[in-house]
Design a protein around this motif. Structure first.
Motif, short mmCIF file in Angstrom:
data_model
loop_
_atom_site.label_atom_id
_atom_site.label_comp_id
_atom_site.label_asym_id
_atom_site.label_seq_id
_atom_site.Cartn_x
_atom_site.Cartn_y
_atom_site.Cartn_z
N GLY A 81 0.84 -1.20 0.00
CA GLY A 81 0.00 0.00 0.00
C GLY A 81 0.87 1.25 0.00
N VAL A 82 0.30 2.33 0.52
CA VAL A 82 0.98 3.63 0.50
C VAL A 82 2.37 3.57 1.14
CG1 VAL A 82 0.79 6.04 1.20
CG2 VAL A 82 -1.26 4.76 0.63
N MET A 83 2.43 3.13 2.39
CA MET A 83 3.71 3.13 3.09
C MET A 83 4.61 2.01 2.59
SD MET A 83 3.79 5.77 4.80
CE MET A 83 5.41 5.55 5.49
N GLY A 84 4.00 0.87 2.25
CA GLY A 84 4.78 -0.24 1.72
C GLY A 84 5.58 0.19 0.50
N HIS A 106 4.48 -9.29 -1.44
CA HIS A 106 3.17 -9.93 -1.48
C HIS A 106 2.13 -8.97 -0.89
CE1 HIS A 106 -0.12 -12.68 -1.13
NE2 HIS A 106 -0.23 -12.35 0.14
N ASP A 107 0.93 -9.02 -1.46
CA ASP A 107 -0.20 -8.24 -0.93
C ASP A 107 -1.47 -9.05 -1.21
OD1 ASP A 107 -0.66 -4.88 -0.37
OD2 ASP A 107 -2.40 -6.14 -0.81
N VAL A 108 -2.43 -9.00 -0.30
CA VAL A 108 -3.69 -9.73 -0.56
C VAL A 108 -4.42 -9.16 -1.77
CG1 VAL A 108 -4.25 -10.74 1.69
CG2 VAL A 108 -4.81 -8.35 1.24
N ARG A 109 -4.19 -7.89 -2.06
CA ARG A 109 -4.75 -7.29 -3.28
C ARG A 109 -3.80 -7.66 -4.43
NH1 ARG A 109 -8.39 -2.66 -2.39
NH2 ARG A 109 -8.71 -2.53 -0.16
N THR A 110 -4.05 -8.83 -5.01
CA THR A 110 -3.06 -9.38 -5.94
C THR A 110 -2.85 -8.49 -7.17
OG1 THR A 110 -4.79 -10.82 -6.77
CG2 THR A 110 -3.23 -11.80 -5.26
N ALA A 131 4.10 -4.32 6.27
CA ALA A 131 3.56 -2.97 6.05
C ALA A 131 2.06 -3.05 5.82
CB ALA A 131 4.27 -2.31 4.88
N VAL A 132 1.36 -3.79 6.68
CA VAL A 132 -0.10 -3.88 6.61
C VAL A 132 -0.69 -3.07 7.76
CG1 VAL A 132 -0.01 -6.15 5.50
CG2 VAL A 132 -0.20 -6.01 7.99
N LYS A 133 -2.02 -2.87 7.76
CA LYS A 133 -2.66 -2.11 8.83
C LYS A 133 -2.47 -2.86 10.17
CE LYS A 133 -4.74 1.21 6.41
NZ LYS A 133 -4.11 2.55 6.41
N PRO A 134 -2.45 -2.11 11.28
CA PRO A 134 -2.18 -2.74 12.57
C PRO A 134 -3.03 -4.00 12.85
CG PRO A 134 -2.18 -0.37 12.81
CD PRO A 134 -2.59 -0.64 11.39
N HIS A 135 -4.35 -3.97 12.48
CA HIS A 135 -5.18 -5.13 12.82
C HIS A 135 -4.88 -6.35 11.95
CE1 HIS A 135 -7.56 -2.84 9.80
NE2 HIS A 135 -7.74 -4.04 9.30
N SER A 137 8.31 -4.34 11.58
CA SER A 137 6.92 -3.90 11.40
C SER A 137 6.89 -2.38 11.38
CB SER A 137 6.05 -4.41 12.54
OG SER A 137 4.85 -3.66 12.59
N ILE A 138 6.10 -1.83 10.44
CA ILE A 138 5.93 -0.36 10.42
C ILE A 138 4.53 0.01 10.93
CG2 ILE A 138 7.57 -0.08 8.51
CD1 ILE A 138 5.06 0.68 6.77
N ALA A 139 3.79 -0.96 11.47
CA ALA A 139 2.41 -0.72 11.90
C ALA A 139 2.36 0.15 13.15
CB ALA A 139 1.71 -2.04 12.15
N ALA A 140 1.55 1.20 13.10
CA ALA A 140 1.42 2.11 14.25
C ALA A 140 0.87 1.35 15.46
CB ALA A 140 0.49 3.26 13.88
N GLY A 141 1.50 1.56 16.60
CA GLY A 141 0.98 1.05 17.86
C GLY A 141 1.27 -0.42 18.15
N MET A 146 8.67 3.55 12.80
CA MET A 146 7.60 4.51 12.50
C MET A 146 8.09 5.46 11.40
SD MET A 146 4.71 5.99 12.65
CE MET A 146 4.04 4.65 13.61
N PRO A 147 7.64 5.22 10.16
CA PRO A 147 7.97 6.16 9.09
C PRO A 147 6.89 7.24 9.00
CG PRO A 147 7.06 4.12 8.17
CD PRO A 147 6.85 4.08 9.65
N ASN A 148 7.01 8.17 8.07
CA ASN A 148 5.89 9.09 7.79
C ASN A 148 5.74 9.28 6.28
OD1 ASN A 148 7.89 10.97 7.20
ND2 ASN A 148 7.45 12.30 8.92
#
Ligand SMILES: NC(=O)c1ccc[n+]([C@@H]2O[C@H](COP(=O)([O-])OP(=O)(O)OC[C@H]3O[C@@H](n4cnc5c(N)ncnc54)[C@H](OP(=O)(O)O)[C@@H]3O)[C@@H](O)[C@H]2O)c1
Length: 267
Positions: free
Chosen positions: A11-14, A33-37, A68-72, A93-97, A117-119
């Motif tokens: 995604g964006v940060m990936g 790899h990404d689930v959105r193939t 680089a996926v969402k935290p959940h 991991s770059i996931a916030a939190g 933590m990137p931005n």
């Protein structure tokens, strides 16, 4: 073909991280790899890196795996990675939190972890990336990750207990600056300028002031004083900002962000 680095989540940060990784290792050392193939394959093609059909296929044999996926989604990805990791794989991991303690719950005992933590300015190589080593990470591991992140911009490290504050300052910070740009442009329109010119003045002023603050050895207070003549226009504006407690609001906003980062980290 060997694969040194695997990236899960394009995604964006990936993609920002991918650009930096490819710069450092060369595209033939990277698998994604990404689930959105469909979208993931497109990113792989654009960056000329290998595509993997599954998380496990991406991570197998990798020296470093970057999540680089969402935290959940992190725990599911780590659970899939666990069986294919070698003893020396570094999991980033770059996931916030998401703390390294939480990462460890889904990984084999002793796995080396690093949290970053990137931005978003990382997308143009002008970002800030802050690293924290997990319990098994050495200086050498940190150095490896630092090199991979170098193309995202400025890279530094802190003890992990400061990561929520880092999230509130450099992680969320670009959004506060975009908010300021929008507010300045709105003021310009209120003053009668056309919208295009208003936005151009606001964004270039913030970009120029930001570059000056970054390059100058002087403290921002000194830079501010230099454009604030006694009794002048800038002083009048700054007094208004103080009357409205804008400084306190910025501090309170950042504080709210790090509290929120802590809450997200629990869940
Ligand atoms: N954006 C920022 O400013 C920023 C700053 C610092 C850190 N971060 C962190 O960076 C991480 C990524 O954020 P982002 O904005 O890049 O997210 P994003 O654009 O949604 O990208 C994540 C990608 O990973 C995919 N994905 C989800 N589960 C997966 C799985 N099991 N295996 C493979 N791929 C999977 C997602 O697909 P679906 O959309 O179908 O789920 C999506 O394509 C987040 O954890 C965030 O906290 C973001």
């Amino acid at each position: 073909m060997s694969c040194k680095v695997a990236l899960i989540g394009t995604g964006v940060m990936g993609q920002a991280v991918l650009r930096s990784v490819v710069e450092h290792t060369g595209a033939d050392q990277v698998r994604v790899h990404d689930v959105r193939t469909e979208a993931g394959r497109k990113v792989a093609q654009e960056h000329k890196v290998m595509w993997a059909e599954t998380v496990g296929a991406a991570g197998a044999g990798a020296e470093v795996v970057i999540v680089a996926v969402k935290p959940h989604d992190v725990s599911g990805v780590l659970a899939e990675l666990g069986p294919v990791l070698t003893d020396s794989t570094v999991v980033v991991s770059i996931a916030a939190g998401v703390s390294t303690a939480r990462m460890a719950e889904h990984l084999p005992e002793g796995t080396v972890t690093v949290r970053v933590m990137p931005n978003t300015p990382a997308l143009i190589g002008q970002g800030v990336s802050v690293l924290s080593p997990g319990p098994h990470a050495t200086e050498e591991h940190l150095g490896l990750v630092r090199d991979l992140m170098a193309g995202t911009g400025f890279v530094t490290s802190v003890a992990e207990n400061y990561q929520d504050v880092v999230t509130a300052i450099s992680g969320s910070g670009p959004a506060y600056v975009f908010y300021l740009i929008d507010a300045l442009a709105e003021a310009a329109v209120l003053g009668g300028l056309g919208r295009d010119l208003a936005l151009e003045l606001a964004r270039r002023t913030v970009a120029g002031a930001g570059a000056m603050a970054a390059e100058s050895a002087d403290h921002p207070v000194v830079l501010r004083e230099r454009v604030s003549s006694p009794g002048g226009t800038t002083m009048a504006a700054l007094a208004e900002l103080d009357d409205r407690a804008v400084r306190a609001a910025v501090v309170a906003a950042a504080q709210r962000a790090w509290e929120r980062a802590g809450e997200l980290g629990q869940g």
